[in-house]
Design a protein around this motif. Structure first.
Motif, PDB file in Angstrom:
ATOM      1  N   ARG A 277       4.156   0.387   1.699  1.00  0.00           N
ATOM      2  CA  ARG A 277       4.383  -0.554   2.763  1.00  0.00           C
ATOM      3  C   ARG A 277       4.046  -2.032   2.475  1.00  0.00           C
ATOM      4  NH1 ARG A 277       0.081  -0.089   7.438  1.00  0.00           N
ATOM      5  NH2 ARG A 277       0.332  -2.300   8.391  1.00  0.00           N
TER       6      ARG A 277
ATOM      7  N   GLN B 150     -17.347  -5.751   8.053  1.00  0.00           N
ATOM      8  CA  GLN B 150     -17.075  -4.901   9.199  1.00  0.00           C
ATOM      9  C   GLN B 150     -18.042  -4.037   9.474  1.00  0.00           C
ATOM     10  OE1 GLN B 150     -13.030  -3.961   9.570  1.00  0.00           O
ATOM     11  NE2 GLN B 150     -12.883  -3.993  11.939  1.00  0.00           N
TER      12      GLN B 150
ATOM     13  N   ILE C 271       0.965  -0.980  -0.002  1.00  0.00           N
ATOM     14  CA  ILE C 271       0.077   0.102  -0.025  1.00  0.00           C
ATOM     15  C   ILE C 271       0.813   1.376   0.174  1.00  0.00           C
ATOM     16  CG2 ILE C 271      -2.080  -1.073   1.028  1.00  0.00           C
ATOM     17  CD1 ILE C 271      -1.108   0.088   3.759  1.00  0.00           C
TER      18      ILE C 271
ATOM     19  N   HIS D  77     -11.272 -10.624  16.900  1.00  0.00           N
ATOM     20  CA  HIS D  77     -10.217 -10.160  17.798  1.00  0.00           C
ATOM     21  C   HIS D  77     -10.383 -10.940  19.115  1.00  0.00           C
ATOM     22  CE1 HIS D  77      -8.422  -6.770  15.923  1.00  0.00           C
ATOM     23  NE2 HIS D  77      -9.599  -6.260  15.621  1.00  0.00           N
TER      24      HIS D  77
ATOM     25  N   SER E 288      -5.104  -4.403  14.924  1.00  0.00           N
ATOM     26  CA  SER E 288      -5.633  -3.480  14.126  1.00  0.00           C
ATOM     27  C   SER E 288      -4.715  -2.818  12.987  1.00  0.00           C
ATOM     28  CB  SER E 288      -6.177  -2.550  14.824  1.00  0.00           C
ATOM     29  OG  SER E 288      -6.802  -1.298  14.118  1.00  0.00           O
ATOM     30  N   GLY E 289      -5.023  -2.751  11.847  1.00  0.00           N
ATOM     31  CA  GLY E 289      -4.226  -2.194  10.933  1.00  0.00           C
ATOM     32  C   GLY E 289      -3.017  -3.379  10.294  1.00  0.00           C
ATOM     33  N   SER E 290      -3.179  -4.692  10.470  1.00  0.00           N
ATOM     34  CA  SER E 290      -2.251  -5.656  10.175  1.00  0.00           C
ATOM     35  C   SER E 290      -2.822  -6.043   8.831  1.00  0.00           C
ATOM     36  CB  SER E 290      -2.213  -6.970  11.130  1.00  0.00           C
ATOM     37  OG  SER E 290      -3.418  -7.401  11.137  1.00  0.00           O
ATOM     38  N   GLY E 291      -4.052  -5.834   8.244  1.00  0.00           N
ATOM     39  CA  GLY E 291      -4.243  -5.965   6.896  1.00  0.00           C
ATOM     40  C   GLY E 291      -5.334  -7.313   6.729  1.00  0.00           C
ATOM     41  N   LYS E 292      -5.952  -7.521   7.932  1.00  0.00           N
ATOM     42  CA  LYS E 292      -7.237  -8.502   7.694  1.00  0.00           C
ATOM     43  C   LYS E 292      -8.129  -8.340   6.725  1.00  0.00           C
ATOM     44  CE  LYS E 292      -7.968  -8.128  11.982  1.00  0.00           C
ATOM     45  NZ  LYS E 292      -7.147  -6.934  12.392  1.00  0.00           N
ATOM     46  N   THR E 293      -8.591  -7.065   6.830  1.00  0.00           N
ATOM     47  CA  THR E 293      -9.607  -6.567   5.750  1.00  0.00           C
ATOM     48  C   THR E 293      -9.259  -6.476   4.576  1.00  0.00           C
ATOM     49  OG1 THR E 293     -10.714  -5.512   7.684  1.00  0.00           O
ATOM     50  CG2 THR E 293     -11.453  -4.876   5.366  1.00  0.00           C
ATOM     51  N   THR E 294      -7.990  -5.974   4.405  1.00  0.00           N
ATOM     52  CA  THR E 294      -7.534  -5.887   3.129  1.00  0.00           C
ATOM     53  C   THR E 294      -7.349  -7.402   2.439  1.00  0.00           C
ATOM     54  OG1 THR E 294      -6.162  -4.040   3.771  1.00  0.00           O
ATOM     55  CG2 THR E 294      -5.681  -4.997   1.445  1.00  0.00           C
TER      56      THR E 294
HETATM   57  N1  LIG Z   1      -6.615   1.734  -0.114  1.00  0.00           N
HETATM   58  C1  LIG Z   1      -5.730   1.923   0.857  1.00  0.00           C
HETATM   59  N2  LIG Z   1      -4.651   2.655   0.718  1.00  0.00           N
HETATM   60  C2  LIG Z   1      -3.672   3.089   1.678  1.00  0.00           C
HETATM   61  N3  LIG Z   1      -3.720   2.628   2.702  1.00  0.00           N
HETATM   62  C3  LIG Z   1      -4.679   1.679   2.923  1.00  0.00           C
HETATM   63  C4  LIG Z   1      -5.647   1.224   2.134  1.00  0.00           C
HETATM   64  N4  LIG Z   1      -6.609   0.304   2.613  1.00  0.00           N
HETATM   65  C5  LIG Z   1      -6.012   0.119   4.065  1.00  0.00           C
HETATM   66  N5  LIG Z   1      -5.102   0.871   4.082  1.00  0.00           N
HETATM   67  C6  LIG Z   1      -4.253   0.669   5.275  1.00  0.00           C
HETATM   68  O1  LIG Z   1      -3.661  -0.770   5.423  1.00  0.00           O
HETATM   69  C7  LIG Z   1      -3.591  -1.038   6.748  1.00  0.00           C
HETATM   70  C8  LIG Z   1      -4.480  -2.272   7.008  1.00  0.00           C
HETATM   71  O2  LIG Z   1      -5.665  -1.890   6.975  1.00  0.00           O
HETATM   72  P1  LIG Z   1      -6.856  -3.294   7.171  1.00  0.00           P
HETATM   73  O3  LIG Z   1      -8.316  -2.273   7.061  1.00  0.00           O
HETATM   74  O4  LIG Z   1      -6.663  -4.296   6.183  1.00  0.00           O
HETATM   75  O5  LIG Z   1      -6.455  -3.408   8.542  1.00  0.00           O
HETATM   76  P2  LIG Z   1      -7.224  -4.534   9.658  1.00  0.00           P
HETATM   77  O6  LIG Z   1      -6.275  -5.647   9.974  1.00  0.00           O
HETATM   78  O7  LIG Z   1      -8.584  -4.880   9.163  1.00  0.00           O
HETATM   79  O8  LIG Z   1      -7.565  -3.548  10.897  1.00  0.00           O
HETATM   80  P3  LIG Z   1      -8.824  -3.559  12.034  1.00  0.00           P
HETATM   81  O9  LIG Z   1      -8.783  -4.620  12.778  1.00  0.00           O
HETATM   82  O10 LIG Z   1      -8.528  -2.204  12.641  1.00  0.00           O
HETATM   83  O11 LIG Z   1     -10.104  -3.783  11.181  1.00  0.00           O
HETATM   84  C9  LIG Z   1      -3.779   0.388   7.716  1.00  0.00           C
HETATM   85  O12 LIG Z   1      -2.778   0.795   7.966  1.00  0.00           O
HETATM   86  C10 LIG Z   1      -4.787   0.863   6.472  1.00  0.00           C
HETATM   87  O13 LIG Z   1      -4.946   2.376   6.899  1.00  0.00           O
END
Ligand SMILES: Nc1ncnc2c1ncn2[C@@H]1O[C@H](COP(=O)(O)OP(=O)(O)OP(=O)(O)O)[C@@H](O)[C@H]1O
Ligand SMILES: [Mg+2]
Length: 224
Positions: free
Chosen positions: A19, A91, A12, A198, A41-47
């Motif tokens: 990153r 989510q 990203i 979580h 949180s922010g580790s990339g699970k939703t991505t």
């Molecule tokens: N399209 C994007 N462009 C830039 N950064 C992004 C994008 N989508 C997500 N991120 C960043 O990627 C990282 C992972 O986001 P993600 O939503 O996958 O985390 P998560 O593990 O689901 O967190 P949570 O437990 O808070 O839901 C975060 O730092 C977020 O800010």
């Protein structure tokens, strides 16, 4: 096998920096298998879920669902996959605000061509939302919306169910009931379930637990 991920990488852009959010990730989930995905949180699970759902383009590596290679699939094939074989509990729920609870629940099942009135009514009873069929999403509590989203996802009897913290808004009792129901129905319908959570308690009820940290996905030993 319902889901096969091989050597998946995802970067990203974060200001001026790149990153590496997902680094050489591999994962296989078979039919009826229930997997918990944990991580800060922010580790990339939703991505990762978005990539699996074909909602974000794959940069490097491969994801195959029910035999379909996502990176090479046409938009038509992807949309057919989402309609027929894949359900997502987002989510933020993503309920359709202009449809009633009942219509929300029936919507995906009809889209998938698998509408089953008995299953829809059984699900609403099991999730304790049978008194809400004519209400609209805006008038529901967070926990109610979450349970409607779960019923909607299950009503389509998908091959693969992606769930992003489906119990995040539920109390301990409801959360246990919902996870037990999700696991039971996944086994019954041979659905592969990949659930972000979580909660260690919730994760313990799944077949396997994976943790995402620093871009790496690792299998965690379950405590018995
Ligand atoms: N399209 C994007 N462009 C830039 N950064 C992004 C994008 N989508 C997500 N991120 C960043 O990627 C990282 C992972 O986001 P993600 O939503 O996958 O985390 P998560 O593990 O689901 O967190 P949570 O437990 O808070 O839901 C975060 O730092 C977020 O800010
Ligand atoms: Mg998330």
């Amino acid at each position: 096998m319902s889901l096969i991920i091989e050597s998946l990488n995802h970067q990203i852009v974060d200001g001026d920096n790149h990153r590496q959010l997902l680094s050489d990730i591999s994962l296989s989930v078979s039919q009826g298998e229930c997997i918990a995905l944990m991580g800060d949180s922010g580790s990339g699970k939703t991505t990762l879920l978005n990539l699996i759902a074909g909602l974000e383009p794959i940069q490097q590596g491969s994801i195959r669902i029910a035999g379909l290679q996502l990176a090479q699939a046409t938009e038509k094939k992807l949309s057919e996959l989402r309609k027929k074989h894949l359900s997502i509990i987002f989510q933020q729920y993503n309920l359709l605000s202009n449809l009633s609870v009942q219509d929300n629940i029936e919507f995906s099942a009809r889209l998938a061509g698998r509408y089953d009135a008995l299953l829809c009514s059984t699900l609403t009873k099991q999730l304790d939302i049978h008194s809400l069929p004519h209400k609209y999403p805006a008038t529901l509590s967070g926990g109610e919306m979450q349970r409607v989203a779960i019923a909607r996802a299950l009503s389509a009897q998908p091959k693969l169910l992606l769930a992003d913290e489906p119990t995040g808004n539920l109390d301990e009792h409801n959360s246990t009931c919902v996870v037990e129901l999700l696991v039971k129905l996944a086994k019954l319908h041979n659905t592969a379930l990949l659930m972000v959570t979580h909660s260690v308690n919730v994760a313990q009820r799944m077949d396997k637990i994976y943790r995402l940290a620093d871009g790496q996905l690792t299998l965690v030993e379950k405590a018995f």
